[in-house]
Structures are given as C-alpha cells and as structure tokens.
Design an enzyme around this catalytic site. Structure first.
Site, PDB file in Angstrom:
ATOM      1  N   SER A 190       0.837  -1.160  -0.006  1.00 21.96           N
ATOM      2  CA  SER A 190       0.043  -0.277   0.176  1.00 21.96           C
ATOM      3  C   SER A 190       0.925   1.165   0.102  1.00 21.96           C
ATOM      4  CB  SER A 190      -0.900  -0.148   1.333  1.00 21.96           C
ATOM      5  OG  SER A 190      -1.797   0.914   1.194  1.00 21.96           O
TER       6      SER A 190
ATOM      7  N   ASP B 176      -5.704  -3.633  -2.333  1.00 17.75           N
ATOM      8  CA  ASP B 176      -4.537  -3.197  -1.632  1.00 17.75           C
ATOM      9  C   ASP B 176      -4.120  -4.384  -0.759  1.00 17.75           C
ATOM     10  OD1 ASP B 176      -3.807  -2.680   1.112  1.00 17.75           O
ATOM     11  OD2 ASP B 176      -4.078  -0.592   0.253  1.00 17.75           O
TER      12      ASP B 176
END
Length: 766
Positions: A75, A221
């Site tokens: 991320s 993610d």
C-alpha cells in the site's frame, strides 16, 4: 656456532611473537567489508497517509550511511518504497510530494476550470455525493469512491525513465509490491512489469480507491493479506530486516460511533491480524520500528511532513540497534556506485493501439489524443493528452503503456468506460428559510444517457420537486466532433408559487405555470469547453399566472368595501435568444480567485397575452427585447477574500407588464434582507461586495469554513424612479458558511433600512 644459531632463532621468534601480540592488541576495524556485510532489506507497511513516516525512516538510514539492499512494500509502503527503489532519495520524494496538493490528488479532485461547462453546471446543481448508475439490473455504483487516476499519472510520470517490462531486481534497489486478488483473496507479489501499475494495485484501499485490473486479475490493496511484508523481504535474501510498521491502530469503543468508523475498524482488525503474524517471523538480528503517529489518520495527507518527522525520530530512538549497520562514508559511496541505472533510451513511437470498452469508438479516442507517429516518446506528454478524456467523466480510467512489437516500439492506450451505466443519476438538495416563515425545499434529480449513437448523442433530463415542480428534457447532438459544436432541441415545464409584495408585506400568492420548447446551437468556448460556452436559438414560452391566495379590496360607488378575485393572465412568446457563460472561478461558492460572466439577449418575434380584463381574447403585443448581464470577480490574500458581483437587466415591451413575469431581486445574495422575488420588474440593477475570512482550513480536499459579510444594493422595477439613489434597496448581512457533502451552507442575519430583517439558513445552490 650451534649456540649462536639458537640465539638468532630465539631473537627472530621473539620479534615475531612481539609483532603478533602488538597486532592483536590493536583495535580491529569492525566495519564489514562490501563482500561480507549483511544484506539489509526494508519492509514497509501500509497505512494511508501515515505511510509518509517511511520517508523519515529512509532519510535516517541515508544520514547514517545504512545501505538499503532491497525493499518490500504494501500500500503506501509500496508507494514510498517503489519511488525509493526507482532511484529517488528521501529528500527528493518529500520535495515532490510537498509540491502537489496531496488531498486533491488522493480524492481525484480536478480544478473545475479544467472541466467542461456542462459538467461545471451539473456540479453546481447536483452537489450531493457522486453519480449513480442505473441499468436493467438496478442502481449500481463505481467500484471505489476514487479512481485514483491522478495518483497513477503522477507515479507514471515520476517513474517513466524505468523500462515498462523491467524485472524489479534490475531496479537501483530490488523491489517487491504486494497486492490482493479480489476474486480469490490470494496474495499477489509484483516482481516485474510497469512499476507505477504495481504500486497502484498495492495501494487500492478497499472502498476508497477503486481496484485495478492487471493481466486479467482484479487487484486491491495488499494490506488485506500482508500489510507488513516481512516474509517477502526474507525471500529476497535479506540477512537483516528493518520492518517499519505504521498501520492504523485499533479504535477504542468510544470511537465506534459511526458507520465509517466501524467499517474502518473492520479493516484495521483484518490488517492487524496479518501484521501480528508477520512480526512473529522477525529474528533477533532484525529491527522493528513501530512508529507512534498519534491521531494522524489514514486520509491525513496534508500532515505528510509531520508523519515524516515522526518516522525519522522513531529511527533515531533505535539508534543503538541501527548503529552496527552503519558504513563509513567511503564504503557507503562505494555501495551507491554499484547500483544499476536502467534508464530508457530515446524511443520513437511506431504505432498507437487503442483498446476500449463500451460505446465510445476507438477512432474518437485516437483523434482526441492526436499522438504523432514517429514522435519521441514522452510519458508526461501522453498523460497530459489523456487528461481531457478522464476529465470528461466518460471513463473510469485511461492509461498508456509503452510496448515493443516486431522490433518496433509503440503505445497501447487502454480506455475503460464507466462500467456502471448506461444511465447516470445525480442528486441535489436546496433548503432555505427566512425570519418571516417563508421557506423553500427543493430536491433535484439529474439524468444523463450519453453515447446513444457513435457520434455522441446525449439525452439530458432535469427534474425538481418541492416548492417548485419542473422538468426539462434535452437532446445534445454533436455536429462535427463530440467536444465541439452541438445542436440541442429541448422542452420543459415548471410550476411554482409566486408571492407578490407591497413594500415588505406579502399581499398575494400566485401559481405561475411556465412551459417552453426550443432548439439551440451550442458552441464551446476554449478547448473542450473549459472556458465556457455560447448557446443561440429559437425559444417558445407560455406563461399562465393564476391566483392562489389573496384578493383585491375595492370600494364601490356606494362606499361599500368588497373583495374581488385577483387578476389572472396568460402569455405566449416566440423569440430568438443568445446566451453566453464564461466561468473561471476556482469554486462556484466561496470562490477565492477567478471570474465569472454570463449574459443573454432575447429578441422577441411575437408576443400575445390575455388577462382578466380581456377574457379569453389574445391581444398582439408585437415584439419585445430583453438583455441581462451578470459578473463576479474573486481575489484572495492568505485567509482573506473579496468577491464582487454585479447584475444588470432590462426588458422592453409594449402593453402592460404581467405581474411575476420579468426580472426579479430578493432572497439570498440577491438582497438578502428581503424575501425571494420580492421585487419584480422590467429593469434590474444590483451590486454586491462580500468579504470572506477563512476561519478554518480543513486542508484535505481544499475545503474550508468561512465567516463573511455582504453589502448589497439594487432594485427591480418598471420606472426610472425605482433606480434613483434614494429608492435603491440596501442589505447588510453577516454569515458563517462552509461546503458540505450536501452542498454549500450559509447561516446568518441580514438587515435593511425601513425595518426589513431576515434570519436565514441556506443549503444548496444559490
């Protein structure tokens, strides 16, 4: 002789022993050589805006000559880690990020002066939330609140020197990015391919950023499966891992007071579980940095510098553990020189392929991009050409990739249309209330059906419910190119309540019915209509004015007082009109810079009317003319803003003016101390000076709260005397206001001479 030989041997042995002892007593050089030093890998966790702490940690490692031999990131950890692996230093990353508005980039907020005039008008009329899709399967929504197109563009531009098909082990620092396959929940580790897309996939926080499709896999993610990728770092051959954890902590019970916080808590629990499992893999020789970022939240992008400082100080607090990894300046420089520099050579574009989904023709996209065959490849230039396509809001995303085919290099454009249509709805809400009890409520619904045919025909419908009921339907058919001139036939109808006043007293209430039809030729002003537009054409209006409440008090010849019905009227008009608008304000409400001008000229061809005095008999009133002009200018210095507005209008016609049909003043920001449309006539003059003080700068997305004051002067009437200085109406108001998810809101008090007074609350469009 034998004794002499033994003596010499003893002397030599003594000297050797003394020399060896002296060497052993000398403090050894404890710094490992370049060949024997441990391989140091950094594992950077996800955590949204909290991830800017990674910059501070990397800066500490640079300052103390601790080399980074490999990076694994998830991320925001993959954003910072990927940029660092591409060859940027910590200071360069922070400087580049400081020079962009991170809040607007994170939310894909585009300067409204870069979008077309029709979209600007839709944003004003329908400020609530986003756009809803409607299909045969019902109402649909986009896969994420934000498509992250601006973030992807920035990542691409900053890493465009890296070959798109590179193996990540060939980067200046070997790198891995972690994402999640949304179809099966499996972890996906990127070790090659376009670097910017790998980073974008890794940072697609569920519900915030839309997932991205790469090689047929829908990716989100990486924090869902591996928020702190320690095992990935180990698999890269790390001897020592420096793990930096900046994940959002679990919220206490008293914070679980909203749907958003509960949703965030669910994600926090999921990521913290896999972080805990990863921490168990750390060895005694590894180093864990748990940065205490306090109340910096996942979306606190304006606090990037603060997070970076906390990251640096966290590393500083572990200096004793990090010190053994430090190298001398010479050895550190030698390590830096060994890093690869995989920079693309100059490339000439041999072909441009367009891959598109949906109805928009590939040839239309190719025409708008206008990428010349044989030109030198420049990623930033191509991304700049793509921007208008994205700003048109016809696509979820438009990206380009440099590819090689048959020994030639070219561009592949992937244009993904909005997959959640084909019909699109937007909502708006307007509420107002005043001191005398006159209030208003309006719900607006906008419907758009684009690309009915290959040339870009669009059907547009606007409905409103509340104090005003109305509908307007229009077709827009581009004539030559989609973003150019268009022809627009339209029809509409409206019914609203019209209050008539005698000075400040409401004396009657009418129902005004209006219907209209016409056809316009629209001409954009500026490239892609970003300056404004002009519309000219033929319009037919019908007005029907009917009394609802009130009556006329009449004294008869016998001195009797009787109450008779209010007069009624109806009228038909046929006219040519031309209207222009130039909108260059940075914000439609609470603007801080820019200007706005609009005007309209109406040349009446025929006008007929009847009223209660000429029952059911139309009388010809011949032609008429009307002209209006509105202008606003805004300028700011620090937290202080000045807005200046002027309105002028005139209507020339024969016959007696019909009450309620004409130019009006009254209501919020149109002589605020008075009631809506309190003054109506054939002529209008108005001026407004507003001062705004930005009391609270929320930073994120550029939103603010203001304290303001306005001084207004003007009048609307049918006689020259209405505009003498002594007859002009004046209003002074003080208010607080802010932009909200439901639109702009104002709350304040306004007063005028002769006792006019208004305590007002205004939500929605003005």
């Amino acid at each position: 002789m034998r004794y002499f030989s033994n003596f010499v041997f003893a002397i030599v042995a003594l000297c050797y022993w003394s020399n060896s002892t002296a060497q052993n007593l000398t403090p050894p050089n404890t710094e490992p050589s370049a060949k024997t030093r441990p391989k140091i890998c950094v594992a950077l966790s996800g955590g949204g805006a909290r991830g800017f702490a990674h910059i501070g940690v990397l800066r500490y490692l640079e300052d103390h000559h601790i080399p980074v031999d490999c990076i694994a990131g998830t991320s925001m950890g993959s954003v910072i880690g990927g940029l660092y692996a591409s060859g940027m230093g910590a200071d360069e990353i922070e400087t580049r990020l400081k020079n962009i508005n991170l809040g607007q980039v994170a939310l894909d907020i585009v300067d409204r002066r870069a979008i077309s005039q029709p979209l600007r008008e839709d944003d004003i009329n329908y400020p609530i939330g986003g756009t809803f899709g409607v299909s045969k399967d019902g109402i649909t929504l986009p896969l994420g609140a934000v498509q992250a197109n601006q973030f992807l563009e920035i990542l691409h531009n900053w890493t465009s020197h890296i070959p798109p098909d590179i193996n990540f082990d060939q980067l200046p620092i070997p790198f891995r990015a972690v994402a999640t396959d949304l179809e099966n929940g499996h972890m996906v580790v990127f070790d090659k391919g376009p670097l910017h897309r790998a980073i974008r996939a890794s940072m697609a926080a569920p519900g915030v950023f839309a997932p991205i499709e790469i090689n047929g896999r829908l990716l989100s993610d990486g924090g869902l499966v591996r928020n702190l990728p320690i095992d990935i770092a180990r698999s890269m051959g790390a001897d020592i891992i420096i793990a930096v954890n900046i994940g959002t902590p679990i919220l206490p019970r008293d914070k679980l007071n909203s749907l958003f916080n509960i949703s965030q808590q669910m994600l926090n629990i999921l990521t913290e579980q896999n972080v805990s499992e990863q921490k168990k893999l750390l060895l005694p020789t590894d180093i864990l940095l748990d940065a205490n970022l306090g109340d910096i939240s996942f979306m606190d992008f304006p606090r990037a510098r603060e997070a970076s400082t906390i990251g640096y100080n966290t590393a500083l607090s572990l200096q004793a553990q990090l010190a053994p990894l430090e190298l001398s300046a010479e050895n550190y420089a030698a390590v830096m020189k060994t890093r690869s520099d995989p920079t693309l050579p100059p490339i000439h574009i041999a072909f441009v392929d367009i891959k598109t989904t949906g109805k928009i023709p590939a040839d239309d996209i190719r025409r708008q991009l206008n990428i010349a065959i044989g030109s030198t490849y420049d990623a930033a230039d191509i991304n700049q050409r793509i921007k208008p396509l994205i700003n048109s809001r016809q696509f979820d995303n438009v990206t380009h990739t440099l590819v090689e085919r048959n020994g030639e290099s070219g561009i592949v454009i992937e244009a993904r249309e909005r997959a959640w249509g084909p019909n699109f709805l937007r909502l708006g809400l307007e509420m107002s209330t005043g001191f005398d009890g006159v209030s208003g409520f309006q719900l607006q619904v906008g419907h758009r059906l684009p690309w009915i045919n290959d040339s870009g025909l669009e059907w547009r419908n606007d409905l409103e419910f509340g104090n005003v009921y109305g509908i307007r339907s229009e077709l827009r058919q581009p004539l030559i190119v989609r973003e150019g001139m268009y022809v627009a036939p339209f029809v509409g109808a409206q019914i609203k309540t019209l209050n008539l006043y005698s000075e400040n007293t409401r004396v009657a209430e009418y129902a005004l019915q209006t219907s209209r039809a016409g056809i316009d030729l629209g001409t954009p002003l500026g490239e892609f209509s970003t300056l404004g537009e002009i519309r000219s054409g033929l319009i037919v209006n019908h007005y029907n004015l009917r009394p609802k409440l009130g009556g006329l008090v009449v004294e008869t010849n016998n001195k009797d007082i009787i109450i008779t019905s209010l007069p009624w009227a109806r009228m038909d008009e046929i006219a040519l009109h031309s209207r222009f608008v130039i909108d260059q304000l940075d914000k439609p409400v609470f603007p801080r810079e820019g200007y706005y001008v609009d005007g309209e000229i109406i040349a009446g061809l025929n006008r007929k009317a009847s009223n209660s005095n000429i029952i059911d008999t139309y009388s010809s009133l011949h032609n008429f003319q009307q002209a209006t002009l509105n202008a606003t200018w805004a300028s700011s210095e620090d937290d202080h803003s000045i807005n200046l507005t002027a309105r002028l209008g005139g209507r020339a016609e024969s016959g007696t003016p019909i009450p309620g049909v004409g130019l009006s003043l009254g209501g919020f920001q149109r002589l605020t101390a008075y009631q809506p449309e309190q003054f109506i006539g054939n002529y209008l003059a108005y001026a407004n000076a507003t001062y705004l003080f930005r009391a609270v700068d929320f930073g994120f997305a550029g939103e603010s709260a203001f304290i303001g004051t306005s001084f207004e002067v003007g009048n609307a009437g049918n006689f020259k005397s209405d505009f003498y200085s002594q007859n002009l109406r004046k209003s002074l108001s003080v208010f607080v206001g802010a932009n909200t998810f439901m639109g702009p809101i104002h709350f304040g008090i306004a007063a005028a001479p002769a006792g006019a007074f208004n305590l007002f609350l205004q939500l929605g469009r003005q």
